[in-house]
Design a protein around this motif. Structure first.
Motif, short mmCIF file in Angstrom:
data_model
loop_
_atom_site.label_atom_id
_atom_site.label_comp_id
_atom_site.label_asym_id
_atom_site.label_seq_id
_atom_site.Cartn_x
_atom_site.Cartn_y
_atom_site.Cartn_z
N TRP A 52 0.82 -1.22 0.00
CA TRP A 52 0.00 0.00 0.00
C TRP A 52 0.85 1.26 0.00
N LYS A 82 -3.42 -2.08 6.37
CA LYS A 82 -4.67 -1.35 6.62
C LYS A 82 -5.84 -2.33 6.66
N ASP A 84 -9.16 -1.18 7.52
CA ASP A 84 -10.45 -0.50 7.39
C ASP A 84 -11.15 -0.93 6.11
N GLU A 85 -12.46 -1.09 6.19
CA GLU A 85 -13.24 -1.45 5.01
C GLU A 85 -13.07 -0.41 3.91
N GLU A 86 -12.96 0.86 4.30
CA GLU A 86 -12.81 1.94 3.32
C GLU A 86 -11.56 1.75 2.48
N ASN A 87 -10.45 1.34 3.11
CA ASN A 87 -9.21 1.12 2.38
C ASN A 87 -9.31 -0.09 1.46
N VAL A 89 -12.04 -1.29 0.09
CA VAL A 89 -12.90 -0.91 -1.03
C VAL A 89 -12.13 -0.05 -2.02
N GLU A 90 -11.31 0.86 -1.51
CA GLU A 90 -10.50 1.72 -2.38
C GLU A 90 -9.57 0.89 -3.26
N ASN A 93 -11.68 -1.01 -5.87
CA ASN A 93 -12.20 -0.09 -6.87
C ASN A 93 -11.12 0.41 -7.82
#
Length: 247
Positions: A52, A82, A84-87, A89-90, A93
């Motif tokens: 990352w 990382k 976090d779900e946000e990371n 998903v990023e 995507n």
């Protein structure tokens, strides 16, 4: 398979290399994005492991560059601390095919890498014989049959032909070909590869009028394509579907 590892932590990259090379993959490590970019001008890989955080970029930025720049969709596995779900998903995507959370577990790494390779290259899970056009490949016996007759090939010629057909539509660098057919540490004169390419083209009839085109990619390597009667190449997706149907 040839795997590029983008990881600036030397201990981590060497661990990843050791695990994957223990199951017969060939790994090349890059501590920076710039180094990886430079390598891609002369080299090709079957899969990318991507950290990352890199000294000169970030994983998502590298991921976007890979998907925008490479016309062949190379599978990418994100390696990240990382959670976090946000990371996650990023990363997905941005075009990642899968991700793993550090610390990396050996068995899971091997399983995820092999699963990605099976999905990306369905021909690798083909049975003992697979067919494409008028050619039958028998890997167990290092034999190719064309129009019902065995084609006499040396072991290196067979290995080269099999590599090209398993990567149909994909440009392969000279170092990729050398590593797969002759070995990483072999001091191979450049003319040797060109001579073998010429022999495989001749013996298997790899010419547009026969449905195939084997051409050099200037300053890079070689590419085998399947073409129609007008000399046009079908999409890579169509090629993969054809190979999958024979698996």
């Amino acid at each position: 398979m040839r795997i590029a590892i983008l990881e600036d932590d030397l201990t981590q990259s060497e661990m990843l290399r050791w695990v994957l090379e223990s199951v017969n993959h060939k790994c090349h490590c890059f501590p920076t994005f710039k180094g990886f970019q430079t390598a891609l001008y002369r080299d090709s890989f079957d899969l990318v492991l991507l950290d990352w955080i890199l000294p000169d970029s970030s994983g998502p930025k590298v991921m976007n560059w890979i998907r925008e720049t490479l016309h062949i969709k190379v599978p990418v596995l994100f390696i990240t601390s990382k959670t976090d779900e946000e990371n996650i998903v990023e990363a997905l995507n941005a075009g990642a095919d899968d991700y793993m959370i550090k610390p990396i577990r050996r068995g899971e790494l091997v399983a995820r890498v092999n699963a990605l390779l099976r999905r990306a290259y369905p021909e690798l899970t083909a049975p003992e014989v697979f067919e494409i056009a008028e050619l039958e490949f028998h890997p167990k016996f290092s034999t190719v049959v064309r129009h019902g007759k065995r084609v006499v090939l040396t072991q290196k010629e067979f290995d080269l032909a099999l590599l090209l057909f398993r990567n149909l539509g994909k440009p392969l660098s000279r170092s990729h070909i050398q590593e797969a057919v002759w070995g990483r540490d072999t001091d191979l004169p450049s003319r040797t590869m060109d001579t073998h390419i010429s022999r495989v083209r001749s013996k298997l009839g790899l010419r547009p009028e026969q449905g195939f085109r084997l051409t050099p990619v200037y300053g890079f390597g070689y590419k085998l394509e399947q073409v129609d009667h007008e000399g046009k190449s079908p999409s890579l997706a169509k090629i993969k579907r054809q190979l999958a149907e024979n698996s």
